[in-house]
Motif scaffolding. Structure first.
Motif, short mmCIF file in Angstrom:
data_model
loop_
_atom_site.label_atom_id
_atom_site.label_comp_id
_atom_site.label_asym_id
_atom_site.label_seq_id
_atom_site.Cartn_x
_atom_site.Cartn_y
_atom_site.Cartn_z
N LYS A 74 -13.78 34.88 10.98
CA LYS A 74 -15.10 35.40 10.61
C LYS A 74 -15.29 35.45 9.10
O LYS A 74 -16.35 35.09 8.59
CB LYS A 74 -15.31 36.79 11.21
CG LYS A 74 -15.70 36.79 12.66
CD LYS A 74 -16.11 38.17 13.14
CE LYS A 74 -14.93 38.96 13.61
NZ LYS A 74 -15.33 40.20 14.32
N VAL A 118 -23.13 34.70 10.36
CA VAL A 118 -22.14 34.08 11.23
C VAL A 118 -22.43 34.43 12.69
O VAL A 118 -22.56 35.60 13.03
CB VAL A 118 -20.71 34.55 10.86
CG1 VAL A 118 -19.69 33.99 11.86
CG2 VAL A 118 -20.35 34.11 9.44
N ALA A 131 -15.70 31.96 7.76
CA ALA A 131 -16.99 31.42 8.18
C ALA A 131 -18.13 31.92 7.29
O ALA A 131 -19.05 31.16 6.97
CB ALA A 131 -17.26 31.76 9.63
N THR A 132 -18.06 33.16 6.88
CA THR A 132 -19.16 33.70 6.07
C THR A 132 -19.27 33.01 4.71
O THR A 132 -20.30 33.11 4.05
CB THR A 132 -19.00 35.23 5.89
OG1 THR A 132 -20.22 35.78 5.41
CG2 THR A 132 -17.89 35.57 4.92
N SER A 178 -17.48 26.52 9.57
CA SER A 178 -17.45 26.72 11.01
C SER A 178 -15.99 26.87 11.40
O SER A 178 -15.18 25.98 11.17
CB SER A 178 -18.07 25.52 11.74
OG SER A 178 -19.45 25.41 11.45
N ASN A 203 -21.05 29.56 10.68
CA ASN A 203 -22.01 29.88 9.64
C ASN A 203 -23.33 29.21 9.98
O ASN A 203 -23.36 28.08 10.46
CB ASN A 203 -21.49 29.39 8.29
CG ASN A 203 -22.33 29.89 7.13
OD1 ASN A 203 -23.45 29.42 6.92
ND2 ASN A 203 -21.81 30.84 6.38
#
Length: 302
Positions: free
Chosen positions: A97, A45, A100-101, A105, A68
């Protein structure tokens, strides 16, 4: 297009009474086992803060992007809480975060709060951010046809209003046909669906944002309530709630409407939790699980 970062010299006086630290101090007395979520860095990320998405006459509005590194990710826009008056986009960083991982996005956005601008300006800002993200889909590794909006507390009320007013230009500050501000999914973290409701206890904070009390502004109180915009065009909704009934005001009424149109809805409850459960362990992991399972079902299921 290009991205502009907010100038370090740009200062806007803001109410900082609502913060993760102040919320922790408030709730730890009742929930002594809570812990602030630890910030992590994920190798897949990238993080870019203070990207200007909207220029006002007197200042800029910005978002923080957590991308990502895969291509064509679904997008998730995150709206912080704070009673429409306080809070900031950094409160949504840990959630952004971690989502995203998983292949998304994510965008934590700034919007104008009640002391700066009354309703519906903040809603205009969110819709402007959605359009900006879609217009920059390639740079953000985003599939502009797969956009979800997520909000927490007052931000959840806003997110749900944004989603239930898809393609309603009354809720957009600048109308253009280049790109739509519509979303395909809504995630509501303990946010009300109706300001005037038997379960609602909204008063001073709502009045400040809406420009007056219910007695003074009954039409605005109704107009700002997602319940009264829910219809056959409303996207699927995930509700994640604490045990506090006041923050669910109008939820069951919305679900009845969705059921009438066979639109998917899901309710998850975080038991024995503070209202702001998404900011703390041991509730954060379950919150993240419910969110990613819902998103995967809506955007990644074959």
């Amino acid at each position: 297009m290009y991205f502009t970062k907010v100038s370090a010299l740009q200062n806007i006086l803001k109410d900082t009474s609502y913060s993760i630290n102040s919320t922790f101090k408030k709730y730890v007395k009742v929930f002594p086992k809570i812990k602030v979520v630890k910030t992590k860095k994920f190798n897949n990320v990238s993080q870019t803060e203070n990207i200007v998405y909207k220029k006002l006459n007197y200042r800029n509005l910005a978002l923080d992007a957590f991308i990502n590194k895969d291509k064509n990710n679904p997008a998730v826009i995150l709206i912080h809480g704070g009673g429409w008056k306080s809070g900031n986009k950094s409160h949504m960083h840990n959630l952004a975060k971690n989502i995203a991982t998983k292949g998304y996005s994510c965008f934590a956005i700034e919007y104008r709060l009640a002391d700066e601008a009354k309703y519906p300006k903040g809603i205009y800002d969110v819709k402007s951010a959605i359009k900006f993200i879609k217009l920059n889909a390639k740079r953000f590794h985003t599939d502009s046809s797969k956009v979800a909006i997520l909000g927490a507390s007052s931000g959840a009320q806003m997110a749900t209003l944004v989603g239930t007013t898809n393609n309603n230009i009354k809720f957009e500050e600048e109308a253009n046909n280049v790109v739509s501000a519509s979303v395909k999914a809504i995630i509501n973290l303990d946010g009300i669906l109706a300001f005037k409701h038997p379960d609602s206890k909204e008063g001073k904070m709502a009045s400040l944002w809406l420009g007056g009390s219910f007695r003074d502004k009954p039409r605005i109180w109704k107009e700002a309530s997602p319940l009264f915009h829910t219809n056959k065009n409303t996207p699927p909704i995930l509700f994640i709630n604490s045990q506090f009934k006041r923050f669910h005001a109008g939820r069951d009424d919305v679900i009845k409407i969705l059921d009438n149109y066979a639109i998917y809805s899901q309710v998850e409850t975080i038991p024995n939790s503070p209202h702001t459960f998404w900011l703390f362990q041991p509730y954060f992991n379950d919150t993240l699980k419910f969110i990613t399972q819902f998103l995967n079902q809506k955007f990644k299921a074959n």
